[in-house]
Motif scaffolding. Sequence first.
Motif, PDB file in Angstrom:
ATOM      1  N   LEU A  47       0.796  -1.289  -0.002  1.00  0.00           N
ATOM      2  CA  LEU A  47      -0.014   0.098  -0.037  1.00  0.00           C
ATOM      3  C   LEU A  47       0.880   1.249   0.068  1.00  0.00           C
ATOM      4  O   LEU A  47       1.784   1.440   0.719  1.00  0.00           O
ATOM      5  CB  LEU A  47      -0.875  -0.094   1.433  1.00  0.00           C
ATOM      6  N   ASN A  48       0.466   2.304  -1.043  1.00  0.00           N
ATOM      7  CA  ASN A  48       1.248   3.644  -1.085  1.00  0.00           C
ATOM      8  C   ASN A  48       2.861   3.407  -1.265  1.00  0.00           C
ATOM      9  O   ASN A  48       3.499   3.919  -0.660  1.00  0.00           O
ATOM     10  CB  ASN A  48       0.864   4.501   0.493  1.00  0.00           C
ATOM     11  N   TYR A  49       2.839   2.579  -2.550  1.00  0.00           N
ATOM     12  CA  TYR A  49       4.244   2.211  -2.771  1.00  0.00           C
ATOM     13  C   TYR A  49       4.412   2.195  -4.143  1.00  0.00           C
ATOM     14  O   TYR A  49       3.536   1.694  -4.938  1.00  0.00           O
ATOM     15  CB  TYR A  49       4.836   1.125  -2.049  1.00  0.00           C
ATOM     16  N   SER A  50       5.168   2.893  -4.703  1.00  0.00           N
ATOM     17  CA  SER A  50       5.539   3.102  -6.264  1.00  0.00           C
ATOM     18  C   SER A  50       6.999   2.702  -6.449  1.00  0.00           C
ATOM     19  O   SER A  50       7.311   2.802  -7.670  1.00  0.00           O
ATOM     20  CB  SER A  50       5.173   4.488  -6.645  1.00  0.00           C
ATOM     21  N   GLY A  51       7.660   2.218  -5.549  1.00  0.00           N
ATOM     22  CA  GLY A  51       8.955   1.740  -6.042  1.00  0.00           C
ATOM     23  C   GLY A  51       9.127   0.308  -6.385  1.00  0.00           C
ATOM     24  O   GLY A  51       8.433  -0.225  -7.229  1.00  0.00           O
ATOM     25  N   ILE A  52      10.340  -0.233  -6.162  1.00  0.00           N
ATOM     26  CA  ILE A  52      10.680  -1.448  -6.879  1.00  0.00           C
ATOM     27  C   ILE A  52      10.289  -2.646  -5.814  1.00  0.00           C
ATOM     28  O   ILE A  52      10.496  -2.404  -4.619  1.00  0.00           O
ATOM     29  CB  ILE A  52      12.369  -1.546  -7.020  1.00  0.00           C
ATOM     30  N   VAL A  53       9.671  -3.600  -6.657  1.00  0.00           N
ATOM     31  CA  VAL A  53       9.351  -4.972  -5.624  1.00  0.00           C
ATOM     32  C   VAL A  53       9.940  -6.054  -6.329  1.00  0.00           C
ATOM     33  O   VAL A  53       9.973  -6.216  -7.407  1.00  0.00           O
ATOM     34  CB  VAL A  53       7.769  -4.880  -5.383  1.00  0.00           C
ATOM     35  N   GLN A  54      10.516  -6.869  -5.462  1.00  0.00           N
ATOM     36  CA  GLN A  54      11.056  -7.936  -5.945  1.00  0.00           C
ATOM     37  C   GLN A  54      10.845  -9.452  -4.954  1.00  0.00           C
ATOM     38  O   GLN A  54      10.593  -9.052  -3.668  1.00  0.00           O
ATOM     39  CB  GLN A  54      12.477  -7.989  -6.264  1.00  0.00           C
ATOM     40  N   TRP A  55      10.829 -10.362  -5.629  1.00  0.00           N
ATOM     41  CA  TRP A  55      10.575 -11.915  -4.634  1.00  0.00           C
ATOM     42  C   TRP A  55      11.984 -12.437  -4.407  1.00  0.00           C
ATOM     43  O   TRP A  55      12.990 -12.246  -5.498  1.00  0.00           O
ATOM     44  CB  TRP A  55       9.618 -12.701  -5.446  1.00  0.00           C
ATOM     45  N   LEU A  99      11.142 -21.511   0.417  1.00  0.00           N
ATOM     46  CA  LEU A  99      10.815 -20.256   1.151  1.00  0.00           C
ATOM     47  C   LEU A  99      10.548 -19.065   0.319  1.00  0.00           C
ATOM     48  O   LEU A  99      11.716 -18.806  -0.379  1.00  0.00           O
ATOM     49  CB  LEU A  99      11.547 -20.212   2.435  1.00  0.00           C
ATOM     50  N   TYR A 100       9.682 -18.281   0.216  1.00  0.00           N
ATOM     51  CA  TYR A 100       9.368 -17.182  -0.719  1.00  0.00           C
ATOM     52  C   TYR A 100       9.026 -15.994   0.286  1.00  0.00           C
ATOM     53  O   TYR A 100       8.323 -16.011   1.427  1.00  0.00           O
ATOM     54  CB  TYR A 100       8.339 -17.386  -1.724  1.00  0.00           C
ATOM     55  N   GLU A 101       9.776 -14.874  -0.266  1.00  0.00           N
ATOM     56  CA  GLU A 101       9.512 -13.665   0.539  1.00  0.00           C
ATOM     57  C   GLU A 101       9.369 -12.461  -0.581  1.00  0.00           C
ATOM     58  O   GLU A 101       9.929 -12.167  -1.722  1.00  0.00           O
ATOM     59  CB  GLU A 101      10.824 -13.278   1.291  1.00  0.00           C
ATOM     60  N   CYS A 102       8.585 -11.217  -0.335  1.00  0.00           N
ATOM     61  CA  CYS A 102       8.323 -10.053  -1.201  1.00  0.00           C
ATOM     62  C   CYS A 102       8.882  -8.976  -0.419  1.00  0.00           C
ATOM     63  O   CYS A 102       8.654  -8.739   0.548  1.00  0.00           O
ATOM     64  CB  CYS A 102       6.809 -10.286  -1.186  1.00  0.00           C
ATOM     65  N   GLN A 103       9.647  -8.294  -1.188  1.00  0.00           N
ATOM     66  CA  GLN A 103      10.478  -7.120  -0.707  1.00  0.00           C
ATOM     67  C   GLN A 103      10.081  -5.991  -1.445  1.00  0.00           C
ATOM     68  O   GLN A 103       9.968  -5.767  -2.736  1.00  0.00           O
ATOM     69  CB  GLN A 103      11.960  -7.391  -0.775  1.00  0.00           C
ATOM     70  N   ALA A 104       9.813  -4.797  -0.562  1.00  0.00           N
ATOM     71  CA  ALA A 104       9.643  -3.406  -1.336  1.00  0.00           C
ATOM     72  C   ALA A 104      11.041  -2.799  -0.901  1.00  0.00           C
ATOM     73  O   ALA A 104      11.183  -2.292   0.208  1.00  0.00           O
ATOM     74  CB  ALA A 104       8.680  -2.695  -0.638  1.00  0.00           C
ATOM     75  N   THR A 105      12.071  -2.725  -1.657  1.00  0.00           N
ATOM     76  CA  THR A 105      13.509  -2.349  -1.378  1.00  0.00           C
ATOM     77  C   THR A 105      13.290  -0.659  -1.058  1.00  0.00           C
ATOM     78  O   THR A 105      14.289  -0.616  -0.143  1.00  0.00           O
ATOM     79  CB  THR A 105      14.357  -2.689  -2.657  1.00  0.00           C
ATOM     80  N   GLU A 106      12.931   0.042  -1.735  1.00  0.00           N
ATOM     81  CA  GLU A 106      12.941   1.430  -1.411  1.00  0.00           C
ATOM     82  C   GLU A 106      12.170   1.825  -0.132  1.00  0.00           C
ATOM     83  O   GLU A 106      12.714   2.809   0.493  1.00  0.00           O
ATOM     84  CB  GLU A 106      12.157   2.002  -2.429  1.00  0.00           C
ATOM     85  N   ALA A 107      11.324   1.061   0.168  1.00  0.00           N
ATOM     86  CA  ALA A 107      10.687   1.302   1.367  1.00  0.00           C
ATOM     87  C   ALA A 107      11.132   0.422   2.452  1.00  0.00           C
ATOM     88  O   ALA A 107      10.684   0.372   3.790  1.00  0.00           O
ATOM     89  CB  ALA A 107       9.051   1.058   1.317  1.00  0.00           C
ATOM     90  N   ALA A 108      11.968  -0.283   1.989  1.00  0.00           N
ATOM     91  CA  ALA A 108      12.971  -1.156   3.122  1.00  0.00           C
ATOM     92  C   ALA A 108      11.843  -2.041   3.722  1.00  0.00           C
ATOM     93  O   ALA A 108      11.934  -2.344   5.053  1.00  0.00           O
ATOM     94  CB  ALA A 108      13.762  -0.367   4.169  1.00  0.00           C
ATOM     95  N   LEU A 109      10.813  -2.627   2.899  1.00  0.00           N
ATOM     96  CA  LEU A 109       9.803  -3.538   3.628  1.00  0.00           C
ATOM     97  C   LEU A 109       9.959  -4.813   3.242  1.00  0.00           C
ATOM     98  O   LEU A 109      10.261  -5.139   1.866  1.00  0.00           O
ATOM     99  CB  LEU A 109       8.531  -3.216   2.903  1.00  0.00           C
TER     100      LEU A 109
END
Length: 755
Positions: A47-55, A99-109
């Motif tokens: 939510l409220n993220y427009s940056g890079i997302v990776q798995w 094991l799988y993980e979703c990361q919002a790198t710019e938001a450090a999530l």
Amino acid sequence: MLVLAALWIFTGAGAAFAQVVQTRFTEEPEDQTVVAGQRIVLSCVVLNYSGIVQWTKDGLALGMGQGLKAWPRYRIVGAAESGQYNLEISEAELSDDALYECQATEAALRSRRAKLTVLIPPEDPVIDGAPEILLRAGTPYNLTCWARNAKPAASVVWFRDGVQQPEAAMATEVLSDGKRESTMSQLLINPTDQDIGRVFICRCSNEAVPAGKETSVKLNVHHPPTVTLSIQPQTVQEGERVTFTCLATANPEIKGYRWAKGGVILEDAKESKYETQVDYTFFTEPVSCEVHNDVGSTNVSTLVDVHFAPRIVVDPKPTTTDIGSDVTLTCMWTGNPPLTLTWTKKESNMVLSNSNQLFLKSVTQAEAGQYVCKAIVPRIGVGEREVSLFVNGPPIISSDTVQYAVRGDRGKVECFIGSTPLPDRIAWGWKENVLETGTLERYTVERSNTGHGVLSTLTINNVMEGDFQTRYNCTAWNSFGPRTVIIQLEEKEVVPVGIIAGATIGAGILVIFCFMALACFLYRRRKGSRKDVTLRKLDIKVETVNREPLTLHTDREEDTASVSTATRVMKAIYSSFKDDVDLKQDLRCDTLDTREEYELKDPTNGYYNVRAHEDRPSSRSVLYADYRNPGPTRFEGRPSSRLSHSSGYAQLSTYGRGAASEYSGDPVPGPAAGPATAETASQLSYETYGGHTAFPPNAGYATYRLGYTQPPPPALDRAPYDPYDPLGKYTTATRFSYTSSDYGQRFQQRMQTHV
């Protein structure tokens, strides 16, 4: 200034803080399970993220952007403007298990880690030795089923005829990748011939294939022959024939049969059936049938229920014991059906025992003797054995205390000792004398052994009066002591030989007379029986017949006083035939249709030939009615030149006539007299049976005549050819026949004889 600067810093920091607070995961990936080859999607929404997302997969970044070129089966799906960054995996493989993980790198999530489990169904199960296993009956065997390369490990279940077998053992093996496993299951069976063609099913399953996979195996069990031995008939008598039938099944096929009786091979029996004649041995010696094939052989035996008479198994043995001892006699029999056994003493009906043994307690010398062991098989037979029991004791003397001798002859006094043991000494004592053996004056002692004891005989030469007054003492000794008996000699009277011979001769004569009387009685009885029922040629019946009208009989009672001597003689001669005639007439009537004809003969050689024109004195009529009651009249119309049973005995026809002056001169109607009629002859013609329309008197049948001519008496003054009056008052008729009178015919004179 300082205030403004502080306010700006505070305002910028607040904006950045607000942005950080607003970026977050609204959906994070969850642990999931997927079957290999299926599609799976892992959710990730920021939510409220427009940056890079990776798995990341097991910590390794998969890349950025929608398409992940390094992972052709992976891609990011969803609307980025909405913050959807879902990971789609198509045709999942075991390598996707991570094991799988979703990361919002710019938001450090970073999302939480999600476990993806890939399920691998087992390969098709495999049974060792399938599709058909060759087993040996009676040998245990493990059926083995493999379920390989499954994740998780597969479970294996066995089924037999649709029924689950819970006894199976199972083991798993982890493969080198550390994730897959192979399962082995074993089912222990003990095959029999009943398992031939039986099917066992192995079914394996895991979470990937809940319905499971299965395979089957068919059993082929090799076994020795299974044999059933039967007998027909099942129960037989000794000496009858029976048939043994050996029914066998085997896998592989049967190679041959072998028969034996009591362990002895029967060389002549090679087939599945064996027929023989049975005896008592078949009841105790079994008949066996052995069948073999390539796997092995099977032997089955049976006994025959043969009924037979008792047969001895253990013979009783003679027994010797001392007086007062206990004795056991043993005797064993066999028989079928079960027999009844009895012990008795010989010449006694008292049953002493019904078992194989006879127990006698404290025996006495009276119990010594022969004992009988008898076995009885109902309705089959009886068997018995005799056994001797000897009881040792003092001598037993069984001679008569009174014995006899003839005066002047040689006399004997006997002393018999029959006990055991045999006597050591036997002594005779009389008056002042004692003698064990040898001769003393007129006395001699002799000793002889018999089969049952010892006989001592005192012989007296020329027995005298004093010998009958003497008492004789017989004493015997053995190891058990002495015994004594006193014997008195009495005189025996002798019947003279003449009296005996006379009585014998008289009895013989009496017996001979009895036999003679019996023979006479039987002879008379037999003769009388033949006389009553037999027609013989020696039986002669002569009858004189005068045929005259019925009106002649009205004045017969008036002539009873004038019966001539000739008529009386005729009556006397033939009166003896009266009873025979009565019985033979009945026989003639019964055998009318089966008549036996006899040759027409004159056994008297013309003795009764009477001249037709002989002058006869007047006489009364002597009719058969004088001898018997008249019966129903009958006649025989059949012409015949022979005499038969139907015609009865011959008839002798005579008639009396008056003087020539009393005869009428009128001619008699009928054929003219010729040379043949000039003679007075006995004749037999068909006119005898007058009155029958089938044979009229003048039909022209030939007339048969018997005899020869006789010259008329000198007193007859009338020519032989002169006619006579058939209705003369002197006419008489004498009849000895059962045939009816022919009163309606002309007068005719006949003489007939029957044999």
